[in-house]
Motif scaffolding. Structure first.
Motif, PDB file in Angstrom:
ATOM      1  N   PHE A 112      35.551  49.941 118.763  1.00  0.00           N
ATOM      2  CA  PHE A 112      34.139  49.753 119.113  1.00  0.00           C
ATOM      3  C   PHE A 112      33.357  49.312 117.892  1.00  0.00           C
ATOM      4  CE2 PHE A 112      35.960  52.827 122.008  1.00  0.00           C
ATOM      5  CZ  PHE A 112      35.509  52.391 123.240  1.00  0.00           C
ATOM      6  N   ASP A 113      32.310  48.539 118.125  1.00  0.00           N
ATOM      7  CA  ASP A 113      31.447  48.110 117.020  1.00  0.00           C
ATOM      8  C   ASP A 113      30.448  49.212 116.684  1.00  0.00           C
ATOM      9  OD1 ASP A 113      29.392  47.988 118.904  1.00  0.00           O
ATOM     10  OD2 ASP A 113      29.413  45.801 119.043  1.00  0.00           O
ATOM     11  N   GLY A 114      29.559  48.923 115.761  1.00  0.00           N
ATOM     12  CA  GLY A 114      28.605  49.911 115.272  1.00  0.00           C
ATOM     13  C   GLY A 114      27.631  50.446 116.304  1.00  0.00           C
ATOM     14  N   ILE A 115      27.466  49.737 117.411  1.00  0.00           N
ATOM     15  CA  ILE A 115      26.545  50.227 118.437  1.00  0.00           C
ATOM     16  C   ILE A 115      27.280  50.753 119.672  1.00  0.00           C
ATOM     17  CG2 ILE A 115      24.599  48.818 117.682  1.00  0.00           C
ATOM     18  CD1 ILE A 115      25.230  46.870 119.949  1.00  0.00           C
ATOM     19  N   GLY A 116      28.614  50.844 119.573  1.00  0.00           N
ATOM     20  CA  GLY A 116      29.387  51.447 120.649  1.00  0.00           C
ATOM     21  C   GLY A 116      29.956  50.504 121.678  1.00  0.00           C
ATOM     22  N   ASP A 117      29.799  49.201 121.462  1.00  0.00           N
ATOM     23  CA  ASP A 117      30.374  48.231 122.393  1.00  0.00           C
ATOM     24  C   ASP A 117      31.832  47.963 122.022  1.00  0.00           C
ATOM     25  OD1 ASP A 117      27.995  47.912 123.798  1.00  0.00           O
ATOM     26  OD2 ASP A 117      27.307  46.295 122.463  1.00  0.00           O
ATOM     27  N   PRO A 118      32.691  47.771 123.028  1.00  0.00           N
ATOM     28  CA  PRO A 118      34.098  47.471 122.724  1.00  0.00           C
ATOM     29  C   PRO A 118      34.221  46.147 121.980  1.00  0.00           C
ATOM     30  CG  PRO A 118      33.760  47.731 125.103  1.00  0.00           C
ATOM     31  CD  PRO A 118      32.424  47.825 124.452  1.00  0.00           C
ATOM     32  N   ILE A 119      35.116  46.120 121.023  1.00  0.00           N
ATOM     33  CA  ILE A 119      35.407  44.890 120.292  1.00  0.00           C
ATOM     34  C   ILE A 119      36.542  44.185 121.032  1.00  0.00           C
ATOM     35  CG2 ILE A 119      36.204  43.902 118.110  1.00  0.00           C
ATOM     36  CD1 ILE A 119      35.080  46.429 116.738  1.00  0.00           C
ATOM     37  N   PRO A 120      36.332  42.931 121.456  1.00  0.00           N
ATOM     38  CA  PRO A 120      37.406  42.236 122.169  1.00  0.00           C
ATOM     39  C   PRO A 120      38.587  41.940 121.252  1.00  0.00           C
ATOM     40  CG  PRO A 120      35.516  40.779 121.845  1.00  0.00           C
ATOM     41  CD  PRO A 120      35.120  42.129 121.326  1.00  0.00           C
ATOM     42  N   CYS A 121      39.771  41.987 121.821  1.00  0.00           N
ATOM     43  CA  CYS A 121      40.976  41.665 121.058  1.00  0.00           C
ATOM     44  C   CYS A 121      41.163  40.152 121.074  1.00  0.00           C
ATOM     45  CB  CYS A 121      42.193  42.365 121.667  1.00  0.00           C
ATOM     46  SG  CYS A 121      43.711  42.024 120.751  1.00  0.00           S
ATOM     47  N   THR A 122      40.862  39.540 119.933  1.00  0.00           N
ATOM     48  CA  THR A 122      41.072  38.107 119.733  1.00  0.00           C
ATOM     49  C   THR A 122      41.858  37.953 118.441  1.00  0.00           C
ATOM     50  OG1 THR A 122      39.080  37.811 118.391  1.00  0.00           O
ATOM     51  CG2 THR A 122      38.825  37.576 120.804  1.00  0.00           C
ATOM     52  N   PRO A 123      42.518  36.817 118.239  1.00  0.00           N
ATOM     53  CA  PRO A 123      43.216  36.639 116.967  1.00  0.00           C
ATOM     54  C   PRO A 123      42.294  36.796 115.756  1.00  0.00           C
ATOM     55  CG  PRO A 123      43.968  35.011 118.540  1.00  0.00           C
ATOM     56  CD  PRO A 123      42.797  35.722 119.177  1.00  0.00           C
ATOM     57  N   GLY A 124      41.068  36.291 115.858  1.00  0.00           N
ATOM     58  CA  GLY A 124      40.121  36.424 114.751  1.00  0.00           C
ATOM     59  C   GLY A 124      39.734  37.869 114.484  1.00  0.00           C
ATOM     60  N   ASN A 125      39.467  38.614 115.555  1.00  0.00           N
ATOM     61  CA  ASN A 125      39.121  40.027 115.389  1.00  0.00           C
ATOM     62  C   ASN A 125      40.309  40.825 114.874  1.00  0.00           C
ATOM     63  OD1 ASN A 125      36.477  39.651 116.172  1.00  0.00           O
ATOM     64  ND2 ASN A 125      36.807  40.326 118.275  1.00  0.00           N
ATOM     65  N   ALA A 147      47.832  62.907 112.910  1.00  0.00           N
ATOM     66  CA  ALA A 147      47.456  63.102 114.312  1.00  0.00           C
ATOM     67  C   ALA A 147      47.181  61.759 114.969  1.00  0.00           C
ATOM     68  CB  ALA A 147      46.210  63.982 114.404  1.00  0.00           C
ATOM     69  N   ILE A 148      47.300  61.734 116.280  1.00  0.00           N
ATOM     70  CA  ILE A 148      46.970  60.523 117.030  1.00  0.00           C
ATOM     71  C   ILE A 148      45.496  60.187 116.814  1.00  0.00           C
ATOM     72  CG2 ILE A 148      46.687  59.606 119.375  1.00  0.00           C
ATOM     73  CD1 ILE A 148      49.188  61.177 120.166  1.00  0.00           C
ATOM     74  N   ALA A 149      45.235  58.919 116.490  1.00  0.00           N
ATOM     75  CA  ALA A 149      43.849  58.457 116.328  1.00  0.00           C
ATOM     76  C   ALA A 149      43.224  58.316 117.706  1.00  0.00           C
ATOM     77  CB  ALA A 149      43.833  57.118 115.592  1.00  0.00           C
ATOM     78  N   ARG A 150      41.989  58.788 117.840  1.00  0.00           N
ATOM     79  CA  ARG A 150      41.323  58.782 119.146  1.00  0.00           C
ATOM     80  C   ARG A 150      39.966  58.092 119.036  1.00  0.00           C
ATOM     81  NH1 ARG A 150      44.277  61.540 122.660  1.00  0.00           N
ATOM     82  NH2 ARG A 150      45.806  62.978 121.812  1.00  0.00           N
ATOM     83  N   ASP A 151      39.566  57.477 120.156  1.00  0.00           N
ATOM     84  CA  ASP A 151      38.273  56.803 120.198  1.00  0.00           C
ATOM     85  C   ASP A 151      37.162  57.804 120.480  1.00  0.00           C
ATOM     86  OD1 ASP A 151      38.230  57.319 122.956  1.00  0.00           O
ATOM     87  OD2 ASP A 151      38.696  55.263 123.524  1.00  0.00           O
ATOM     88  N   LYS A 152      35.964  57.302 120.674  1.00  0.00           N
ATOM     89  CA  LYS A 152      34.789  58.152 120.862  1.00  0.00           C
ATOM     90  C   LYS A 152      34.876  59.019 122.114  1.00  0.00           C
ATOM     91  CE  LYS A 152      32.302  54.549 123.285  1.00  0.00           C
ATOM     92  NZ  LYS A 152      31.072  53.874 123.489  1.00  0.00           N
ATOM     93  N   ASP A 153      35.719  58.626 123.079  1.00  0.00           N
ATOM     94  CA  ASP A 153      35.884  59.401 124.312  1.00  0.00           C
ATOM     95  C   ASP A 153      37.127  60.290 124.287  1.00  0.00           C
ATOM     96  OD1 ASP A 153      33.582  58.260 125.504  1.00  0.00           O
ATOM     97  OD2 ASP A 153      34.752  56.481 126.045  1.00  0.00           O
ATOM     98  N   GLY A 154      37.833  60.298 123.160  1.00  0.00           N
ATOM     99  CA  GLY A 154      39.024  61.123 123.032  1.00  0.00           C
ATOM    100  C   GLY A 154      40.317  60.463 123.469  1.00  0.00           C
ATOM    101  N   ASN A 155      40.254  59.180 123.828  1.00  0.00           N
ATOM    102  CA  ASN A 155      41.458  58.458 124.242  1.00  0.00           C
ATOM    103  C   ASN A 155      42.208  57.938 123.022  1.00  0.00           C
ATOM    104  OD1 ASN A 155      40.816  58.632 127.073  1.00  0.00           O
ATOM    105  ND2 ASN A 155      39.231  57.099 126.678  1.00  0.00           N
ATOM    106  N   PRO A 156      43.541  57.872 123.097  1.00  0.00           N
ATOM    107  CA  PRO A 156      44.304  57.326 121.964  1.00  0.00           C
ATOM    108  C   PRO A 156      43.902  55.880 121.677  1.00  0.00           C
ATOM    109  CG  PRO A 156      45.763  58.408 123.526  1.00  0.00           C
ATOM    110  CD  PRO A 156      44.406  58.333 124.179  1.00  0.00           C
TER     111      PRO A 156
END
Length: 138
Positions: free
Chosen positions: A93-106, A28-37
């Motif tokens: 999202f991280d463990g507290i629900g904040d979005p994780i920025p897309c960086t090469p390191g991340n 199935a399509i993986a979804r985030d905490k709000d149900g978005n792909p």
């Protein structure tokens, strides 16, 4: 009719394409905490950025003047290239629900920690059809 621009994988790869992640357990399509792909936007293997990362690794090997390459080095190089080709994402999202920025390191951390995501991204990046869309369908 043969239309040469329909085979321009470089421009299409440089523009990038979006991969929607799927769950390994049920497809199935993986979804985030709000149900978005959950998605990754990646550049194709024919993109200038992807090829530059490959050349960087090859130049490093040539500078060493050795043909010996370990499995660990090859894996690290492949991860670096894939991380450099990852230009955006949504649904991480991280463990507290904040979005994780897309960086090469991340992106590198993501691919190291989650092999199933890495495999999906790697397959997608390598498949030129993902960057040509329906242009070759006619």
């Amino acid at each position: 009719m043969f239309n040469l621009p329909d085979f321009d994988t470089v421009s299409a790869s440089d523009a990038g394409a979006t991969l929607t992640l799927v769950r390994e357990d049920n497809g199935a399509i993986a979804r985030d905490k709000d149900g978005n792909p959950i998605t990754l936007t990646v550049l194709g293997s024919d993109s200038a950025q992807y090829r530059k990362a490959q050349q960087k690794n090859l130049n490093r090997r040539l500078a060493k003047r050795t043909v010996k390459v370990t499995a660990e080095e090859l894996e690290a190089e492949a991860l670096d290239i894939l991380a450099s080709a990852t230009v955006a994402w949504s649904g991480f999202f991280d463990g507290i629900g904040d979005p994780i920025p897309c960086t090469p390191g991340n992106a590198l951390d993501l691919y190291k920690s989650y092999p199933s995501i890495r495999e999906q991204a790697d397959r997608f990046v390598s498949d030129r059809a993902n960057f040509l869309g329906s242009r070759l369908a006619a």
